[in-house]
Design a protein around this motif. Sequence first.
Motif, PDB file in Angstrom:
ATOM      1  N   ASP A   1      -6.772   0.771 -10.625  1.00 25.78           N
ATOM      2  CA  ASP A   1      -5.746   0.492 -10.560  1.00 25.78           C
ATOM      3  C   ASP A   1      -5.112  -0.204  -8.766  1.00 25.78           C
ATOM      4  N   VAL A  16      -5.534   0.651  -6.017  1.00 28.28           N
ATOM      5  CA  VAL A  16      -5.203   1.483  -5.304  1.00 28.28           C
ATOM      6  C   VAL A  16      -6.095   2.896  -4.364  1.00 28.28           C
ATOM      7  N   VAL A  28       4.424   4.361  -5.690  1.00 30.67           N
ATOM      8  CA  VAL A  28       3.921   2.802  -6.210  1.00 30.67           C
ATOM      9  C   VAL A  28       3.292   2.381  -7.874  1.00 30.67           C
ATOM     10  N   ALA A  56       1.260   0.967 -10.616  1.00 31.83           N
ATOM     11  CA  ALA A  56      -0.175   0.209  -9.973  1.00 31.83           C
ATOM     12  C   ALA A  56      -1.210  -0.310 -11.203  1.00 31.83           C
ATOM     13  N   SER A  57       0.245   0.469 -12.360  1.00 29.56           N
ATOM     14  CA  SER A  57      -0.460   0.464 -13.861  1.00 29.56           C
ATOM     15  C   SER A  57      -0.832  -0.704 -14.743  1.00 29.56           C
ATOM     16  N   LEU A  98       1.831  -5.311  -9.073  1.00 28.88           N
ATOM     17  CA  LEU A  98       2.027  -3.933  -8.542  1.00 28.88           C
ATOM     18  C   LEU A  98       3.686  -3.903  -8.042  1.00 28.88           C
ATOM     19  N   ASP A 116       6.012  -1.746  -6.167  1.00 29.39           N
ATOM     20  CA  ASP A 116       6.333  -0.581  -5.002  1.00 29.39           C
ATOM     21  C   ASP A 116       7.847  -1.040  -4.496  1.00 29.39           C
TER      22      ASP A 116
END
Lengths: 499, 256
Positions: free
Chosen positions: A404, A406, B148, B150-151, B156, B158
């Motif tokens: 993802d 991250v 966050v 981020a999927s 993304l 935030d």
Amino acid sequence: MRHQFELETARNPEALKRIVIEPVSRVEGHGKVTILLDDDNQVHQVRLHIVEFRGFEKFIEGRPYWEVPVLVQRLCGICPVSHHLAASKAMDMIVNGGILTPTAEKIRRLMHYGQMLQSHALHFFHLSSPDLLFGFDSDVARRNIVGVAAANPDVAKMGVLLRKFGQEVIRVTSGKRVHGTGSIPGGVNKSLSLEERDYLLKDADQMIAWSRDAVRIIKTLHRSNPALYDVFGDVPTTMMSLVDDKGDLDFYHGALRARDKDGEVIFDQVSYQGYSSLLTEGVKPWSYMKFPYITTLGEEKGWYKVGPLARVQNCDRIPTPQAEEERLELIAHGNGKPMHGSLGFHWARMIEMLCAAETIKDLLLDPDIMGAELMATGPRREEGIGVIEAPRGTLFHHYRVNADDVVTYANLIVSTTNNNTAMNVAVRDVAKNYLQGHEITEGLLNHIEVAIRCFDPCLSCATHALGKMPLEVTLVDASGREIDRMTKDSEGRVGKGAA
Amino acid sequence: MSDPKTFFLDEEEIPFEEGQTIIQAALSAGKFIPHLCYHPEFKPHGSCKLCTVRIDSRTVTTEDGQSVKIPGRAAASCTTPAQEGQHVESEVPEILDLRRTLVQMLLVEGNHYCPSCEKSGKCMLQGLAYDLGVMDPHFPQYFSKREVDASHPDVLLDFNRCILCELCVRASAEVDKKNVFALSGRGNTKHLICNSESGKLGDTNLAATDKAANVCPVGVILHKRHGFEVPYGQRRFDIAPISDNPVQYAPVKEQV
């Protein structure tokens, strides 16, 4: 090799008097030194404590990877470019396997060598020259850059303008003198215009000349008083640094080499991608800063030093002509043996500054720095390690990034952390040789700080571990008798008994 | 053809068309009024209050001959229709102080760390803070705990930087016709949510090309794998401050 644990822990600290130097001045960040003496001023314990606490490794977790080179450079205001580039190199591995266009690599190198020049100038002229020019126990009111400017205006001017030039190189390549954004995962966001190139190039020769003058200043000081300069803060130990594939000095990229205290190669051309098995990060209950050592040599013998004195003596050659001439003189001064006196750092540091100035000119004359190919693409990975030679020594950045995008893991071994044991050994050596049995004065205590300054430590950079520091809490009654003791080890396990 | 209708903004005569709000007329005339939730393509929202102006203040003379100003009503200029002969105050100390305070409250309510934010230099909140002369946060940092998301493969979220302007909500509903975003909760627990069973952006039908993915005035909705590609000095508000060329924020006149 001197035993690293000598004078680390006194047997009966409660019976000793305590002297605290806090804060250690003219270094980056906040640290203190504690010295335990008996009634005869015999030294029993000396520790360099790092009392700052940061936590970057933890709060990077969960952030998108492209933020990291910009975010993590906020560790430091003096050499943020090192963190910016080490993180970028690690993220290059993640976004494209570590590929850079020639323009991107040369812009990054230019930024980095600009930083090397400004940081070394700052350290030598602003922070250390007062000790070296006036004497370690000279009038404390004069022992600063203002005092240098009053007594040696040409030297002070040279220092200020050298630093300014280095900062301008950083500004032109990254957008700002401090905390720019030039390097991004996979490349850079700008190259130089012709105007920018010419703006820097017009001063390049002057910077080389001044850097050579700076080498002459420290070389003359060193040779004029070898009884002091060759032995003060003597730390005969292993030296580690990056070298390029020919064994030459390279601040931006290379493989790891280590020599023992006698100059014999322990390992060479070791890829830094395997740093985690090569090095172990030791911890002690009295410091936020870790104590790394070479794993195969063990904690007792595996500690080492990094930074200018290690780099200049570790490499086979400096690839710029004037710096190489000066390197050969430094090597000759050791009469076939490596120099380990801590004041030798200054000599090596100025040689590196000269190398940086020469390299900056070479890069400015390379048309690639005005190229248009800024980014490279390649296969995506989930783990990246970036290592760079920062002004203060070898700097490791290690990240894992999930699908993802991250960050899930971050580990940093900062230059100053590599020197932790060596700095402690140096201050113990100075304490034993200069304080032992004497009436303690400010000038004598400054000897301790001089030894620390030789390493040009960045204490704020070096304190970022979170939850890994072992702790020991002892409950004593009014008479000092121990009633209870709780411990937490480096893995976070809590229990009774000694840590 | 009759003369165009006008009102006065900081004593300058501003023409307007019937149905225009004060902010629409002002921006079309080249006068900047700070705003965050206003967007020329969407219906007025009136939630951020940055565009607050003072309308029809009066000056009266007291019995002893003193002139006293009676403040007019404060109103959001994005929801208030312009009216003939209206006197509107915008660039006056009292209103500027109010706007400065609102920006300071937004800056401490979320986690706005500009140095590592990709939107720095093109962020409306940061741009307004500079424009209004915000020199410090003034209020204690709230340190709200936000995550966050981020999927999504290309976008993304935030949430640390969300100012609840609902531009993404409106863009998704009005332009994209997808209803990907909504606000949930009340008071200081109000927050942006995604319309999927899991609550994750990755389980919505948002596309990176959607209006909703490209309208965030701050650094909440970001395109993945892109960051800091524009050097310092070349970012939107490096080139010109947010208040420069107000017409860029004005509604585009429909072609006849």
